[in-house]
Design an enzyme around this catalytic site. Structure first.
Site, PDB file in Angstrom:
ATOM      1  N   HIS A 371      -3.722 -25.649 -55.565  1.00 19.35           N
ATOM      2  CA  HIS A 371      -4.132 -26.141 -56.677  1.00 19.35           C
ATOM      3  C   HIS A 371      -2.912 -25.191 -57.821  1.00 19.35           C
ATOM      4  CE1 HIS A 371      -5.766 -27.318 -60.076  1.00 19.35           C
ATOM      5  NE2 HIS A 371      -6.755 -27.331 -60.137  1.00 19.35           N
ATOM      6  N   ASP A 375      -2.356 -30.737 -58.571  1.00 18.40           N
ATOM      7  CA  ASP A 375      -3.977 -31.296 -59.750  1.00 18.40           C
ATOM      8  C   ASP A 375      -4.903 -32.124 -59.253  1.00 18.40           C
ATOM      9  OD1 ASP A 375      -2.612 -28.050 -61.847  1.00 18.40           O
ATOM     10  OD2 ASP A 375      -1.137 -29.979 -62.192  1.00 18.40           O
TER      11      ASP A 375
END
Length: 396
Positions: A371, A375
């Site tokens: 992450h 995204d």
């Protein structure tokens, strides 16, 4: 004196000296295997660069072997004497040959055992002559000993040949270096990379029809070949999926190099890499996969075969699982694709403007991402495109 060094193509993977296949004073021919090096991905034999006598061993068994490190020296004048290693600080003696197999035993031909193999046999009470050797000329390797211990199919030293095999409980399976390295890498990946997983499902009807048509023409392809091809094509909508986290930037790989997890049974797994998959045809990908998978299971992968991946696929469904999440990221990569078991399921689709229940070959597909690098919108865009490619595969 000719120097023997650790190969440079290590791609940052830690290697250790697993076993010396020759001892000080042994005559060696050019390209004879001298020593086994092991990483978390592959075991590699380092060959002799020249003919002569092994005069000096610098890195003994279990020593860390960094790229370019000096392993040994070969004397090419034909006269070999035991020398003292300045780095090790001890004199390494020539080992006596290992035990010979009993008459009539045809399991292997080469009976000289490396110190690592001899120690392992003594530790576990194993008669090496009863182990089927998979090394060169039938030589018993450390992996052969580990496999024998895990499967408990050998007879202990001193036991009659008719004795029952020694029983080992699952908790008593000793860690080998591959398992320890895998554990270390998994723990580090989870600690350093925030994992997030998205789940989609894909209809494999079009792929199955194309695969069957190709088989009818004599071209057999695995589902994995289609998955690799679709994954490479999907990179165009989210290039960062093919990237990695750096301290000062997100680095995007210039080529799409896709690793495919290949199970080795109780030994763990390796991840051979299909290099530059984005430039290959479906048929070329299929041929590459066949070659890599065969050599992985035969223990014949080179380090270059498992180095340099920019993206990884875990086709865990081949062993029966519908869904696995999160799948631990390969260090230095931003994403890993998981493909679950392909099975017929009842799904609702619109047919001629009305809802209909259809039976289709479906599989869950997941994308686990770092992450820090990508995204949710990039993750979902990639999965959307990946599924579109699979479901819209053109007819053969």
């Amino acid at each position: 004196m000719i120097e023997v060094r650790v190969p440079d193509e290590q791609e940052g993977t830690k290697a250790v000296v697993r076993a010396w296949l020759k001892q000080i004073g042994d005559a060696v021919a050019e390209n004879d295997p001298l020593v086994e090096l092991e990483t978390d991905k592959v075991t590699q034999e380092v060959p002799a660069p020249a003919a002569g006598v092994l005069a000096e061993i610098i890195l003994d068994t279990d020593a860390e072997a960094v790229p370019g490190a000096l392993l040994a020296r070969i004397e090419t004048d034909g006269v070999g004497t035991a020398r003292t290693s300045a780095k090790a600080g001890v004199q390494l003696k020539q080992e006596e040959p290992g035990p010979r197999p009993s008459p009539g035993n045809s399991l292997h031909h080469e009976t000289r055992l490396s110190p690592s193999v001899r120690r392992a046999c003594l530790e576990h009470g194993i008669d090496a002559s009863r182990i089927h050797g998979t090394g060169r000329d039938g030589r018993v390797t450390r992996e052969d000993v580990d496999r024998a211990v895990a499967s408990a199919t050998v007879v202990s030293v001193g036991e009659p040949a008719t004795a029952q095999p020694r029983q080992f409980s699952p908790q008593d399976i000793p860690h080998d270096r591959m398992r320890l390295a895998i554990a270390e890498n998994m723990a580090r990946a989870v600690a350093e990379q925030p994992h997030v997983t998205a789940v989609f499902e894909a209809d494999f009807s079009a792929v199955a029809a194309h695969k069957a048509a190709m088989a009818a023409r004599g071209q057999k392809l695995s589902y994995t070949a289609y998955i690799v091809k679709a994954a490479a094509q999907a990179m165009s909508v989210a290039p960062a999926i093919n990237g990695r986290w750096e301290k000062d930037r997100i680095a995007i790989s210039p080529t799409i190099d896709i690793g495919v997890g290949t199970a080795l049974g109780e030994k763990g797994l390796v991840v051979p890499v299909v290099k530059d998959a984005g430039s290959l045809s479906l048929e070329q990908i299929g041929a590459k996969l066949d070659d890599l998978t065969r050599r992985a299971r035969d223990g014949k992968l080179e380090r270059s075969d498992v180095a340099g991946g920019s993206f990884t696929i875990s086709n865990h469904g081949v062993s029966g699982s519908l869904l696995a999440a999160p799948i631990i990221l390969h260090q230095g990569q931003a994403a890993i694709l998981g493909v679950g078991k392909l099975e017929k399921r009842v799904v609702v689709r619109e047919v001629d403007g009305e809802d209909a229940m259809l039976i289709l070959p479906m599989a869950y597909v997941t994308l686990t991402i770092d992450h820090r690098v990508v995204d949710g919108h990039q993750t979902n865009a990639w999965l959307t495109r990946f599924v579109e490619i699979l479901e819209g595969w053109p007819r053969a």
